[in-house]
Design a protein around this motif. Structure first.
Motif, short mmCIF file in Angstrom:
data_model
loop_
_atom_site.label_atom_id
_atom_site.label_comp_id
_atom_site.label_asym_id
_atom_site.label_seq_id
_atom_site.Cartn_x
_atom_site.Cartn_y
_atom_site.Cartn_z
N UNK A 145 0.84 -1.19 0.00
CA UNK A 145 0.00 0.00 0.00
C UNK A 145 0.87 1.23 0.00
N UNK A 146 0.43 2.23 -0.75
CA UNK A 146 1.17 3.48 -0.76
C UNK A 146 0.18 4.63 -0.89
N UNK A 147 0.17 5.53 0.07
CA UNK A 147 -0.75 6.67 0.03
C UNK A 147 0.07 7.94 0.16
N UNK B 177 -2.02 19.73 6.02
CA UNK B 177 -3.42 19.33 6.14
C UNK B 177 -4.03 20.04 7.34
N UNK C 80 -5.75 -1.80 -6.65
CA UNK C 80 -6.50 -0.58 -6.90
C UNK C 80 -5.59 0.63 -6.83
N UNK D 214 -0.29 11.91 0.77
CA UNK D 214 -1.24 12.90 1.25
C UNK D 214 -0.70 14.31 1.01
N UNK D 215 -1.57 15.32 1.06
CA UNK D 215 -1.09 16.70 0.90
C UNK D 215 -0.09 17.03 2.00
N UNK E 121 -7.22 19.19 -6.72
CA UNK E 121 -8.01 20.40 -6.98
C UNK E 121 -7.17 21.37 -7.78
N UNK F 128 -6.90 12.14 -6.36
CA UNK F 128 -7.80 13.31 -6.43
C UNK F 128 -6.94 14.56 -6.35
N UNK G 18 -5.59 26.01 -0.70
CA UNK G 18 -4.45 25.52 -1.48
C UNK G 18 -4.84 24.18 -2.10
N UNK G 19 -4.18 23.88 -3.21
CA UNK G 19 -4.58 22.63 -3.89
C UNK G 19 -4.33 21.40 -3.01
N UNK G 20 -5.33 20.54 -3.00
CA UNK G 20 -5.20 19.28 -2.27
C UNK G 20 -5.01 18.17 -3.28
N UNK G 21 -3.98 17.45 -3.08
CA UNK G 21 -3.78 16.32 -3.98
C UNK G 21 -3.45 15.09 -3.14
N UNK G 22 -4.02 14.04 -3.51
CA UNK G 22 -3.72 12.79 -2.83
C UNK G 22 -3.78 11.65 -3.83
N UNK G 23 -2.93 10.71 -3.65
CA UNK G 23 -2.96 9.55 -4.56
C UNK G 23 -2.60 8.31 -3.76
N UNK G 24 -3.00 7.21 -4.28
CA UNK G 24 -2.68 5.98 -3.57
C UNK G 24 -2.83 4.79 -4.47
N UNK G 25 -2.10 3.76 -4.16
CA UNK G 25 -2.28 2.48 -4.86
C UNK G 25 -2.06 1.35 -3.88
#
Lengths: 135, 132
Positions: A33-35, A41, B57, A37-38, B63, B61, A48-55
């Motif tokens: 797992x890899x997440x 927070x 998966x 986060x901004x 903005x 996301x 401000x732009x929030x970006x998050x990704x994960x797989x």
């Protein structure tokens, strides 16, 4: 976490009269797992732009191993055998060995059938009777 | 961020992500391998199976870079496979515990036919080599 994990787990016992049966299983699992986060927070990050990704990926396999039967002081471990898997393993081993055995048998059969090879002859052979020189 | 504030889209997505993995852990557990006992004629029958799953998966996301813009984007995808195969039945009675293995006849037949075809191919090849 991306290590292959193996654990032996025992389930809730099944009771029938004075007899108690505890199921046992073996569970293999692998998980990655890899997440992302901004960076910030908090309230200051509002707007401000929030970006998050994960797989993530996960594999798990649980197979029954044994039933542990307890009656009074007596404890018995009954192994659970997967007959289908045994049969398939047998077929796979036979399939791997078959070409090896048949190739060896074919080679032996050819060697036994072929006549003895003639002695090696020199490059130049003088035929004294005919006076011909073979090159 | 206080607890009373609703979770942002990022927080919700992350929570959902972890929840899926937690649920997946429960899907392959001993409760699934050994099913609920069934009572029949003063005996308990326990179905036993081998269970496996594989899934993956990914998602993201984001903005807009400028605060005045309200664009928000997101995407995600995933796939998986689950396999459950019956192995045996456990019969718990007054005379003891008996394990009855289950053989998948169709699968055994298919494996046998595939092996027979493989054997015919290699035997023919060996015979051609011998008599060539």
């Amino acid at each position: 976490m991306s290590k292959l994990k193996r654990e032996i787990v025992r389930g809730a016992p099944i009771r029938m009269g004075a007899r108690e049966v505890v199921p046992e299983a073996e569970i293999w699992s692998w998980q990655k797992m890899n997440v992302t986060l901004p960076r910030r927070f908090d309230a200051e990050a509002a707007g401000q732009p929030e970006r998050a990704s994960g797989f993530g990926a996960r594999w798990a396999w649980a197979r029954p191993t044994a039933l542990i039967e307890r009656e009074g002081d007596r404890t018995r471990r009954l192994r659970i055998v997967d007959r289908n898997r045994q049969l398939e393993t047998l077929f796979v081993i036979a399939a791997v060995l078959l070409p090896i055995v048949l190739n060896a048998a074919a080679r032996l059969a050819r060697q036994s059938r072929s006549p003895a090879a003639p002695p090696s002859t020199p490059l130049k052979q003088l035929d004294s009777e005919k006076g011909i020189c073979h090159v | 961020m206080s607890e009373s504030e609703p979770l942002s889209m990022v927080g919700q997505s992350v929570n959902q992500f972890f929840a899926i993995f937690r649920q997946a852990q429960e899907n392959v557990s001993i409760e699934v391998v050994y099913g609920q006992p069934i009572s029949h004629d003063d005996k308990l029958i326990v179905p036993i199976a081998s269970v496996s799953h594989l899934f993956g998966m990914g998602g993201g996301i984001g903005s807009a870079a400028k605060p005045e813009k309200t664009d928000e984007g997101g995407g995600g995808g995933g796939g998986g496979a689950v396999n459950a195969r019956p192995i045996a039945l456990a019969e718990i009675g007054a005379d003891g515990v008996k394990i009855i293995p289950i053989v998948d006849e169709n699968r055994a037949l298919a494996a046998g036919i595939a092996f027979a075809a493989w054997a015919v191919f290699w035997t023919a090849r060996a015979l051609i080599k011998i008599f060539k």
